[in-house]
Design an enzyme around this catalytic site. Sequence first.
Site, PDB file in Angstrom:
ATOM      1  N   SER A 579      41.734  -6.176 119.895  1.00  8.43           N
ATOM      2  CA  SER A 579      42.065  -5.145 119.858  1.00  8.43           C
ATOM      3  C   SER A 579      42.225  -4.750 121.203  1.00  8.43           C
ATOM      4  O   SER A 579      42.391  -5.268 122.350  1.00  8.43           O
ATOM      5  CB  SER A 579      40.418  -4.090 120.003  1.00  8.43           C
ATOM      6  N   TYR A 592      31.933  -0.834 122.263  1.00 13.09           N
ATOM      7  CA  TYR A 592      33.044  -1.716 121.465  1.00 13.09           C
ATOM      8  C   TYR A 592      34.263  -2.450 122.434  1.00 13.09           C
ATOM      9  O   TYR A 592      34.616  -2.698 122.902  1.00 13.09           O
ATOM     10  CB  TYR A 592      33.861  -0.466 120.281  1.00 13.09           C
TER      11      TYR A 592
END
Length: 702
Positions: A579, A592
């Site tokens: 990501s 995250y």
Amino acid sequence: MEILEKPFQYVTYSWNKEKAAAWQGDEVALLIYRSNLLGADLRITNYGGGNTSCKTLEKDPLTRRETPVMWVKGSGGDIGTLTKSGLAALYLDRLHALKDIYRGIQHEDEMVELFNHCIYDLNSKAPSIDTPLHAFLPFNHIDHLHPDAAFAIAASKDGKEITRALFDGQIAWVPWQRPGFDLGLQLAKALAENPGIRGIMLGGHGLFTWGDTSYACYRNSLEVIEKASDYLHDNYGKKRAIFGGAKLTALPAEQRRQQAATLAPILRGLASSHARMVGHFTDDDKVLEFINSHDLGTLAPLGTSCPDHFLRTKIRPLVLDLPPHADLTDTPALRETLTKGFEEYRQYYTQYYEKHKHPNSPAMRDPNPVIILWPGVGMFSFSKDKQTARVASEFYINAINVMKGAEAISEYVSLPLQEAFDIEYWLLEEAKLQRMPKEKPLSRKIALVTGGAGGIGLAIARKLAAEGACVFLTDIHEGNLARAVNDFSKDVAAGATADVTQAGSIARALRQACLAFGGIDILVNCAGLAISKPLEQTTEKDWDLLQDVIVKGQFTVSQQGVEILRAQALGGDIVNIASKNALVSGPNNVGYGTAKAAQVHMSRLLAAELGKDKIRVNIVNPDAVIEGSKIWEGEWAAGRAKAYGITVDELPAYYAKRTILNEIITVNDIANGVFVLVGGHLGKSTGNIINVDGGVAPAFVR
């Protein structure tokens, strides 16, 4: 469905009178219907094996007069899936006129090119070598099939006598001869010498049957096959135990598949020494009966009889000299043992080629075995793709059935090696191979995608499959996974539920991938989830879940996947879907973002460690993939919207506007990023990051 007074026992009767009535008067449609029914039963004919035909009166577009036309399965087709586009339609009178210029059996290959001058329908499939076999028999409907039961008679030492006695002279016998123009003349001669017969048995080749109508032809074919089948079953075990009886006992089913899954990648690597191969495994009862028998050592080296068999299976299999319960944990020692068997097979095949080649023979092809038999465990097959490997397996099972029947009634006889070679290296077969379409970039590759049931994972699987790969999908959601796998054809995709936080679950999925395709080449770690919370609201449970799925999951899948890649010794690719958040600090994202950063650095560490094995590890960093992405369902989208002070509906536009390119990112964009890394153009790149985020300057790697 019509109910018969005497149902067939050994073949499937599927003719539906009501359905067929809809095509009354359309003989071509009825030919296709009959062909599809026959091709659906592997006891009747194999995939791609045999051919069917009908003869009709059509209006000649030039003379406007009615003229006889023959419609016959074209070259390379399959009667089970035949459509009109797979037929060759030829002027019958022109085919017969070719007899006047035929120069004899030494020149019969030149006739094949002349078939093109006989074409009636300009949209025809290329005519096959068997075209004259149908043309020179004066029947409206003809079936040329490769039923196991008839083949057992055709490939037996006393086949001619058995045929005459069993069918009371109603089936003529034509000795083995390579398919072609001259064999068509021999069929016509056999009919002339035996008027009133209902079929012809071709020694070592198959069966011809016919009828005035499509239905009569269908019934005739089934009745002849049924009679041959009944005869074989009456004789099984009478002369001696089937295949001489059992020499060893197969492992229990679960142990067989465990052993097969462990060995498959090593076999795949060895079978891929010439070109990368895809595998198939079966432990069908028919296979086990043969490979566990006393006669395996005698019959397997003889090779197959039918040309359709050995063209797909090679002339004979490799039988592993390995106990079924062998300890497979010492991979180097195991590879050394297996390498010796493969080298001996390659030497045998090279000698076979050198001894039987002609001055104009094509160059020797891949000398590796296609069929590999492991007594006590099962049968592996390896070929250029899953369908070809599966079909090779089916053909060898047919060959086993033929050997079983022939040994029960007489003695199995294979084709002489020179005849087999002349078929395998026939210039017409070589021309057919040269006409095959160019392979796609990922042909012969196998990709495993975690989190493959939806969103980014499914898009990646679709892209890799579209570029030629076989794909194995894993996902924790069983229903979604089943729907995803069903989106692909059976020879392209398979799948297994797997929880990437559980090592045992991953191991089971990887075993199933090895059984389905023989191993893996591309491993895509896409399984994930997202939790967006500020520091004070992030619970220990949130933290552990993110670390387990994203970090531990990638680690465990990669660790176990690398074992398979190393066993194959073919190199490979690991692509990790991380990501933008691995590189850019954002609000309310501590759990995250930390997991994604660990994922990226783990990828770098693996790239450094696995280079010696030619295993490349790279990363795709998406950002804000909202369309079709699972992580945007539920609380994540709400959390990100809250962090930016906007509504959920405003997120797509918000993310697009903050990018340099002002573009919305889709799941297909991420799939394309993965393909860039594994498609062949970046074969010397590892440890790299490809950002697919529309351009986010803080995420620039360099």
